[in-house]
Design a protein around this motif. Structure first.
Motif, PDB file in Angstrom:
ATOM      1  N   CYS A  28      70.391   2.036  53.355  1.00 44.77           N
ATOM      2  CA  CYS A  28      69.579   1.015  54.226  1.00 44.77           C
ATOM      3  C   CYS A  28      68.169   1.213  53.370  1.00 44.77           C
ATOM      4  O   CYS A  28      67.291   2.031  53.792  1.00 44.77           O
ATOM      5  CB  CYS A  28      69.414   1.373  55.489  1.00 44.77           C
ATOM      6  N   ARG A  57      61.508  -0.120  62.727  1.00 45.26           N
ATOM      7  CA  ARG A  57      62.595  -0.664  62.183  1.00 45.26           C
ATOM      8  C   ARG A  57      63.781   0.027  62.081  1.00 45.26           C
ATOM      9  O   ARG A  57      64.784  -0.451  61.872  1.00 45.26           O
ATOM     10  CB  ARG A  57      61.855  -1.134  60.638  1.00 45.26           C
ATOM     11  N   ARG A  60      65.817   0.220  65.102  1.00 43.03           N
ATOM     12  CA  ARG A  60      66.627  -1.210  65.182  1.00 43.03           C
ATOM     13  C   ARG A  60      67.940  -1.233  64.506  1.00 43.03           C
ATOM     14  O   ARG A  60      68.843  -1.923  64.818  1.00 43.03           O
ATOM     15  CB  ARG A  60      65.741  -2.355  65.173  1.00 43.03           C
ATOM     16  N   GLU A  61      67.840  -0.533  63.170  1.00 47.84           N
ATOM     17  CA  GLU A  61      69.276  -0.521  62.436  1.00 47.84           C
ATOM     18  C   GLU A  61      69.985   0.610  62.416  1.00 47.84           C
ATOM     19  O   GLU A  61      71.151   0.452  62.112  1.00 47.84           O
ATOM     20  CB  GLU A  61      68.581  -0.680  60.962  1.00 47.84           C
ATOM     21  N   ASP A  63      72.812   3.213  63.590  1.00 48.68           N
ATOM     22  CA  ASP A  63      73.978   2.907  64.428  1.00 48.68           C
ATOM     23  C   ASP A  63      74.752   4.303  64.540  1.00 48.68           C
ATOM     24  O   ASP A  63      76.054   4.217  64.847  1.00 48.68           O
ATOM     25  CB  ASP A  63      74.777   1.686  64.061  1.00 48.68           C
TER      26      ASP A  63
END
Length: 233
Positions: A28, A57, A60-61, A63
């Motif tokens: 990412c 940011r 939010r990404e 996981d």
């Protein structure tokens, strides 16, 4: 694996890593303001504000278990993000850095950010920081100079905050003729964690993220750390 670029760099520099490391980790690239997909935003002016922006940011990404990687200026960002994300995501499975002494070591070189354009480009060439396509066309660098100067200013004026030590492994890589690092400074990364810290060097300069030895080092660490993070506890 969230990847932070060097001063003046963008997320595009990590594009090829998505395929290269796909078997082990989801890569990412993290875009900073003033470049790439965030071109219209002003360049970063304060380190703390930039870290807060990037942490939001990443939150939010993210996981699941995650790694942080950064080169040079990006190494400082990765380090600060490891602390900023700690309360909400937990620590990263590991902090991977390259091209930077430990965060407790001041920037070792004459500051770049206020140099006249000609001297700035000369210094960047010495660091292999000017793309080959632009070496003979320095006027094409003009649109990128504000972002480069802003990043360089933050990197050169950076001082480590009063952070507690991390508990995650730290992996460090550097070129052995990189003028911005030294063996003692690289070993200072061990002060930042209660876990193990490993330092590796190779015959390279500062801009080494495409160096075969570096890529092999990163692949080895990513595969091992990703497997460890996914193992049952």
């Amino acid at each position: 694996m969230f990847c932070l670029p060097h001063a003046g760099g963008s997320a595009a520099g990590f594009g090829a890593w998505r395929r290269r490391f796909a078997a082990h980790v989801r890569v990412c690239p993290v875009e900073l303001p003033g470049r790439g997909t965030r071109w219209g935003e002003p360049p970063p002016a304060r380190f703390a504000a930039l870290v807060a922006d990037l942490a939001a940011r990443i939150k939010r990404e993210a996981d699941g278990p995650y790694l942080l990687y950064g080169h040079s200026f990006g190494a400082l960002l990765a380090y600060e993000l490891a602390h900023a994300l700690r309360p909400v995501l937990g620590e990263p499975a590991a902090l991977l850095v390259s091209g930077r002494n430990g965060p407790g070591v001041p920037h070792p070189a004459l500051p770049l950010h206020a140099l006249p354009k000609e001297r700035l480009i000369e210094r960047l060439r010495a660091l292999d920081g000017v793309p080959a396509a632009l070496v003979d066309k320095p006027e094409l660098i003009d649109p990128f100079l504000p972002v480069l100067r802003a990043d360089a200013r933050l990197a050169e004026l950076y001082r480590r905050g009063r952070h507690p030590v991390l508990g995650c492994p730290v992996r460090v890589f550097a070129g052995d003729h990189d003028p911005l690092v030294d063996p003692a400074g690289l070993r200072r990364w061990a002060e930042e964690t209660t876990a193990d810290c490993e330092v590796q060097t190779a015959p390279a300069g500062h801009m080494l993220t495409n160096h075969p030895v570096f890529l092999a080092w990163l692949a080895r660490n990513v595969s091992g750390l990703a497997a460890g993070a996914a193992a049952p506890r």
